[in-house]
Each structure stands twice: as structure tokens, then as C-alpha cells.
Design a protein around this motif. Structure first.
Motif, PDB file in Angstrom:
ATOM      1  N   SER A  68     -29.193 -40.533   6.366  1.00 49.73           N
ATOM      2  CA  SER A  68     -27.728 -40.483   6.463  1.00 49.73           C
ATOM      3  C   SER A  68     -27.138 -41.811   6.956  1.00 49.73           C
ATOM      4  O   SER A  68     -25.979 -42.116   6.695  1.00 49.73           O
ATOM      5  CB  SER A  68     -27.286 -39.326   7.360  1.00 49.73           C
ATOM      6  OG  SER A  68     -27.683 -39.559   8.695  1.00 49.73           O
ATOM      7  N   ASP A  69     -27.952 -42.608   7.652  1.00 51.29           N
ATOM      8  CA  ASP A  69     -27.481 -43.937   8.097  1.00 51.29           C
ATOM      9  C   ASP A  69     -27.135 -44.827   6.909  1.00 51.29           C
ATOM     10  O   ASP A  69     -26.374 -45.779   7.052  1.00 51.29           O
ATOM     11  CB  ASP A  69     -28.568 -44.637   8.926  1.00 51.29           C
ATOM     12  CG  ASP A  69     -28.730 -43.982  10.286  1.00 51.29           C
ATOM     13  OD1 ASP A  69     -27.783 -43.296  10.717  1.00 51.29           O
ATOM     14  OD2 ASP A  69     -29.806 -44.141  10.899  1.00 51.29           O
ATOM     15  N   ALA A  70     -27.735 -44.537   5.755  1.00 52.34           N
ATOM     16  CA  ALA A  70     -27.523 -45.382   4.576  1.00 52.34           C
ATOM     17  C   ALA A  70     -26.355 -44.895   3.712  1.00 52.34           C
ATOM     18  O   ALA A  70     -26.115 -45.426   2.634  1.00 52.34           O
ATOM     19  CB  ALA A  70     -28.796 -45.415   3.737  1.00 52.34           C
ATOM     20  N   ALA A  71     -25.624 -43.887   4.218  1.00 52.67           N
ATOM     21  CA  ALA A  71     -24.527 -43.338   3.403  1.00 52.67           C
ATOM     22  C   ALA A  71     -23.390 -44.351   3.257  1.00 52.67           C
ATOM     23  O   ALA A  71     -23.092 -45.097   4.182  1.00 52.67           O
ATOM     24  CB  ALA A  71     -23.991 -42.062   4.040  1.00 52.67           C
ATOM     25  N   PHE A  72     -22.781 -44.348   2.103  1.00 55.47           N
ATOM     26  CA  PHE A  72     -21.555 -45.123   1.872  1.00 55.47           C
ATOM     27  C   PHE A  72     -20.382 -44.163   2.057  1.00 55.47           C
ATOM     28  O   PHE A  72     -20.375 -43.072   1.486  1.00 55.47           O
ATOM     29  CB  PHE A  72     -21.558 -45.700   0.451  1.00 55.47           C
ATOM     30  CG  PHE A  72     -20.292 -46.429   0.106  1.00 55.47           C
ATOM     31  CD1 PHE A  72     -20.084 -47.728   0.544  1.00 55.47           C
ATOM     32  CD2 PHE A  72     -19.297 -45.807  -0.642  1.00 55.47           C
ATOM     33  CE1 PHE A  72     -18.900 -48.402   0.240  1.00 55.47           C
ATOM     34  CE2 PHE A  72     -18.113 -46.477  -0.953  1.00 55.47           C
ATOM     35  CZ  PHE A  72     -17.922 -47.775  -0.509  1.00 55.47           C
ATOM     36  N   PHE A  73     -19.395 -44.564   2.862  1.00 55.55           N
ATOM     37  CA  PHE A  73     -18.275 -43.665   3.151  1.00 55.55           C
ATOM     38  C   PHE A  73     -17.031 -44.050   2.368  1.00 55.55           C
ATOM     39  O   PHE A  73     -16.758 -45.235   2.167  1.00 55.55           O
ATOM     40  CB  PHE A  73     -17.973 -43.648   4.654  1.00 55.55           C
ATOM     41  CG  PHE A  73     -18.974 -42.823   5.412  1.00 55.55           C
ATOM     42  CD1 PHE A  73     -18.738 -41.481   5.675  1.00 55.55           C
ATOM     43  CD2 PHE A  73     -20.186 -43.372   5.804  1.00 55.55           C
ATOM     44  CE1 PHE A  73     -19.677 -40.711   6.336  1.00 55.55           C
ATOM     45  CE2 PHE A  73     -21.137 -42.600   6.473  1.00 55.55           C
ATOM     46  CZ  PHE A  73     -20.888 -41.270   6.740  1.00 55.55           C
ATOM     47  N   CYS A  74     -16.324 -43.038   1.947  1.00 54.07           N
ATOM     48  CA  CYS A  74     -15.153 -43.259   1.113  1.00 54.07           C
ATOM     49  C   CYS A  74     -14.030 -42.346   1.603  1.00 54.07           C
ATOM     50  O   CYS A  74     -14.237 -41.152   1.836  1.00 54.07           O
ATOM     51  CB  CYS A  74     -15.582 -42.978  -0.334  1.00 54.07           C
ATOM     52  SG  CYS A  74     -14.395 -42.273  -1.413  1.00 54.07           S
ATOM     53  N   LYS A  75     -12.872 -42.961   1.825  1.00 55.37           N
ATOM     54  CA  LYS A  75     -11.701 -42.216   2.293  1.00 55.37           C
ATOM     55  C   LYS A  75     -10.684 -42.264   1.172  1.00 55.37           C
ATOM     56  O   LYS A  75     -10.410 -43.346   0.646  1.00 55.37           O
ATOM     57  CB  LYS A  75     -11.137 -42.932   3.527  1.00 55.37           C
ATOM     58  CG  LYS A  75     -10.559 -42.026   4.578  1.00 55.37           C
ATOM     59  CD  LYS A  75     -10.273 -42.786   5.863  1.00 55.37           C
ATOM     60  CE  LYS A  75     -10.201 -41.784   7.017  1.00 55.37           C
ATOM     61  NZ  LYS A  75     -10.251 -42.410   8.322  1.00 55.37           N
ATOM     62  N   SER A  76     -10.153 -41.130   0.778  1.00 54.13           N
ATOM     63  CA  SER A  76      -9.189 -41.173  -0.318  1.00 54.13           C
ATOM     64  C   SER A  76      -8.161 -40.058  -0.214  1.00 54.13           C
ATOM     65  O   SER A  76      -8.373 -39.064   0.476  1.00 54.13           O
ATOM     66  CB  SER A  76      -9.925 -41.063  -1.663  1.00 54.13           C
ATOM     67  OG  SER A  76     -10.536 -39.798  -1.770  1.00 54.13           O
ATOM     68  N   SER A  77      -7.056 -40.269  -0.900  1.00 52.33           N
ATOM     69  CA  SER A  77      -6.046 -39.226  -1.082  1.00 52.33           C
ATOM     70  C   SER A  77      -6.060 -38.848  -2.551  1.00 52.33           C
ATOM     71  O   SER A  77      -6.254 -39.711  -3.407  1.00 52.33           O
ATOM     72  CB  SER A  77      -4.645 -39.741  -0.743  1.00 52.33           C
ATOM     73  OG  SER A  77      -4.574 -40.076   0.607  1.00 52.33           O
ATOM     74  N   HIS A  78      -5.876 -37.594  -2.836  1.00 53.23           N
ATOM     75  CA  HIS A  78      -5.928 -37.138  -4.223  1.00 53.23           C
ATOM     76  C   HIS A  78      -5.144 -35.845  -4.343  1.00 53.23           C
ATOM     77  O   HIS A  78      -4.932 -35.152  -3.347  1.00 53.23           O
ATOM     78  CB  HIS A  78      -7.386 -36.886  -4.638  1.00 53.23           C
ATOM     79  CG  HIS A  78      -8.108 -35.960  -3.693  1.00 53.23           C
ATOM     80  ND1 HIS A  78      -7.999 -34.594  -3.780  1.00 53.23           N
ATOM     81  CD2 HIS A  78      -8.900 -36.209  -2.617  1.00 53.23           C
ATOM     82  CE1 HIS A  78      -8.718 -34.044  -2.809  1.00 53.23           C
ATOM     83  NE2 HIS A  78      -9.262 -34.993  -2.080  1.00 53.23           N
ATOM     84  N   ASN A  79      -4.731 -35.518  -5.566  1.00 47.83           N
ATOM     85  CA  ASN A  79      -4.113 -34.207  -5.747  1.00 47.83           C
ATOM     86  C   ASN A  79      -5.216 -33.178  -6.048  1.00 47.83           C
ATOM     87  O   ASN A  79      -6.394 -33.529  -6.136  1.00 47.83           O
ATOM     88  CB  ASN A  79      -3.021 -34.246  -6.827  1.00 47.83           C
ATOM     89  CG  ASN A  79      -3.589 -34.505  -8.218  1.00 47.83           C
ATOM     90  OD1 ASN A  79      -4.807 -34.441  -8.447  1.00 47.83           O
ATOM     91  ND2 ASN A  79      -2.713 -34.802  -9.158  1.00 47.83           N
ATOM     92  N   ALA A  80      -4.802 -31.929  -6.189  1.00 45.62           N
ATOM     93  CA  ALA A  80      -5.793 -30.860  -6.367  1.00 45.62           C
ATOM     94  C   ALA A  80      -6.513 -30.957  -7.703  1.00 45.62           C
ATOM     95  O   ALA A  80      -7.569 -30.357  -7.894  1.00 45.62           O
ATOM     96  CB  ALA A  80      -5.116 -29.491  -6.241  1.00 45.62           C
ATOM     97  N   TYR A  81      -5.935 -31.723  -8.641  1.00 42.12           N
ATOM     98  CA  TYR A  81      -6.524 -31.836  -9.978  1.00 42.12           C
ATOM     99  C   TYR A  81      -7.272 -33.152 -10.171  1.00 42.12           C
ATOM    100  O   TYR A  81      -7.765 -33.426 -11.265  1.00 42.12           O
ATOM    101  CB  TYR A  81      -5.422 -31.666 -11.037  1.00 42.12           C
ATOM    102  CG  TYR A  81      -4.825 -30.278 -10.986  1.00 42.12           C
ATOM    103  CD1 TYR A  81      -5.413 -29.216 -11.669  1.00 42.12           C
ATOM    104  CD2 TYR A  81      -3.713 -29.999 -10.189  1.00 42.12           C
ATOM    105  CE1 TYR A  81      -4.900 -27.936 -11.586  1.00 42.12           C
ATOM    106  CE2 TYR A  81      -3.192 -28.716 -10.095  1.00 42.12           C
ATOM    107  CZ  TYR A  81      -3.790 -27.690 -10.800  1.00 42.12           C
ATOM    108  OH  TYR A  81      -3.295 -26.409 -10.715  1.00 42.12           O
TER     109      TYR A  81
END
Ligand SMILES: [Fe+2]
Length: 270
Positions: A68-81
Motif C-alpha cells: 500500500s506504500d506504493a499506491a498512487f493517490f488521486c483526488k477528484s470531483s465527478h458527477n454520478a455518471y
């Protein structure tokens, strides 16, 4: 004996085959598959608790924690579709409502060749059973070097906002429950209904009617029709991450993700 201790777990030792006769020709296999298929058709998912036996669960969870230390993290906003924002739509249109997602993923190419998870993913009886539950004549493991079998990591603050998946189905393995949060919630089989928009609006408003919560039980295999059923993962808190491998399959051989998708989820395209 030391040599036995070092023998890698085989998929037959990981899966509780007495409870879940998924291999071809096993006693009760046909009936079991028929029941799973019917459950999937009726409810949009098939959850198999304790699919992984406890000793193997320890191995798989330890392995996933290390990776899990090697995970790439991604933060995003999106609609339900999961479609791009469309400014031509009215401001109150449900497709303009944004949800938040913050999740990490360990790419498949970072999972060692001899890892238990990789052996489980490459085990044909599991692939064929999943194909049977989904009603597919043949299923192929994904050919994507990052996305074939990745591990989702939800650390403190991690969440996955309400959405329908783009893909028809998703297969996940619940490995480690977080300290708090991380519940999988869904409103089954609403896509295409005449009142779909009203339901989605209500769900996004926080209305709990019709929302089903699937308890996180480590060891559960989940086969899920994510493009018919709106779903989310509630916000995780605490030091212990929520760890969930995602096993990807396709009806055609050789299917991969686009470079854009790779860049988004794993931070690199090649
Ligand atoms: Fe999803």
C-alpha cells in the motif's frame, strides 16, 4: 517443516472450496453457480462472505499492507455518471452535481510475481466462475499492465463519491477493514428506470431511503453490476487503511485501459 512453511499458498488453499464449490465438477458446483447467477440478476450483486479462508486472509492482507506504500493517490470531483461537466445544462441538473473521491491504487506491475493476490487472479477457475455468475460465455483477464488486478487503498480521508461505473461489472475482494467508515453503500438496479433522475437527486441530497449498506467483512468476494446500481464508499478515518483489490476481466482478450485512465489512476501511462 521449514520447507513447507515457505511453500506458497495455492488458490485452492486460499478459497473456502467447501463452502463455495466454484471449481468445475465439484459437488454442488452447478447448483451453486445457478443460485449465484440468479442472485446477481435479481439484486445486481453477488457477495460471498468468507470466500477467503482466515489463514490466507492474513497472508493477502499483510501483502497488501506492504504494497500500500506504493499506491498512487488521486483526488477528484465527478458527477454520478462520471461524465464531463456540461455548462449548457441547467444549474440544478443532477448531472452537474459534484461528488468527491480520494483513493489510492497499487498498480498490477508493482505486485510481485509470487504474490498470493497475483496467483489468485491468475487462477482460471475463479475467472470462469465469475464469468458464469455474470452470464458470459467466456471471460478474459484484463491485459492492462497496471489495471488488471490493482489494490484500492483508502487511507484517512479516503472516500468514493456516489456514481455509476462505466464498466458493466466490477469484482472486488475485501481484504482489510479501516478503523472507521469505508462502508459500501448502494441503491440497487435504478439505471434506466423512469424515476432514475429523481432517485439520484434524492440519494445525492442524503436521503437514506432505498440505500443498502454492505457490511465490510474481510474475506468477502463481491461481484457487482456497477453501471446499473449507484454506489459509493463512505469516508474512511483512522490509521488503518481500507484495502480492496479490484480484479478486472473483459469479454474480449487483450483489453487494456487508455493512457488517460492510466495517468489518472496510477500517475503514469507506460
Ligand atoms: Fe464504482
Amino acid at each position: 517443516m521449514a520447507t513447507l512453511d515457505r511453500m506458497p499458498l495455492s488458490p485452492e488453499d486460499m478459497v473456502d472450496l467447501e463452502r463455495y464449490p466454484i471449481t468445475d465438477g465439484a459437488t454442488g458446483a452447478d447448483t451453486f453457480l445457478t443460485n449465484c447467477r440468479a442472485t446477481f440478476e435479481k439484486t445486481g450483486l453477488c457477495a460471498l462472505p468468507n470466500f477467503i479462508q482466515s489463514n490466507a486472509l492474513d497472508v493477502l492482507a499483510t501483502e497488501a499492507n506492504t504494497l500500500s506504500d506504493a499506491a498512487f493517490f488521486c483526488k477528484s470531483s465527478h458527477n454520478a455518471y462520471l461524465t464531463d461537466d456540461d455548462a449548457t445544462l441547467g444549474e440544478s441538473d443532477v448531472r452537474r452535481r459534484q461528488e468527491e473521491t480520494y483513493v489510492g491504487s497499487v498498480a498490477y506491475d508493482l505486485i510481485p510475481e509470487d504474490a498470493a493476490l497475483r496467483r489468485l487472479y491468475q487462477w482460471d477457475p475463479l475467472r470462469d466462475f465469475i464469468g458464469g455468475v455474470l452470464g458470459k460465455d467466456a471471460l478474459h483477464r484484463f491485459a492492462d499492465p497496471f489495471g488488471a488486478c490493482s489494490i484500492n487503498v483508502f487511507r484517512d480521508g479516503g472516500e468514493h463519491g456516489w456514481h455509476f461505473d462505466e464498466s458493466e461489472f466490477t469484482v472486488t475482494l475485501m481484504l482489510q477493514r479501516p478503523d472507521e467508515g469505508g462502508a459500501f453503500e448502494y441503491v440497487p438496479m435504478i439505471r434506466g428506470r423512469a424515476d432514475e433522475t429523481e432517485i439520484v437527486e434524492r440519494v445525492l441530497d442524503g436521503d437514506r431511503s432505498g440505500v443498502v449498506q454492505l457490511p465490510f467483512t474481510a474475506g468477502t468476494l463481491l461481484i457487482f453490476g456497477g453501471n446499473q446500481t449507484i454506489h459509493r464508499v463512505t469516508r474512511v478515518s483512522g490509521d488503518r487503511p481500507r484495502l480492496v483489490p479490484v480484479l478486472c476481466y473483459a469479454e474480449q482478450a487483450g483489453v487494456t485501459n487508455s493512457p488517460e485512465v492510466r495517468q489518472l489512476f496510477w500517475g503514469r501511462a507506460e
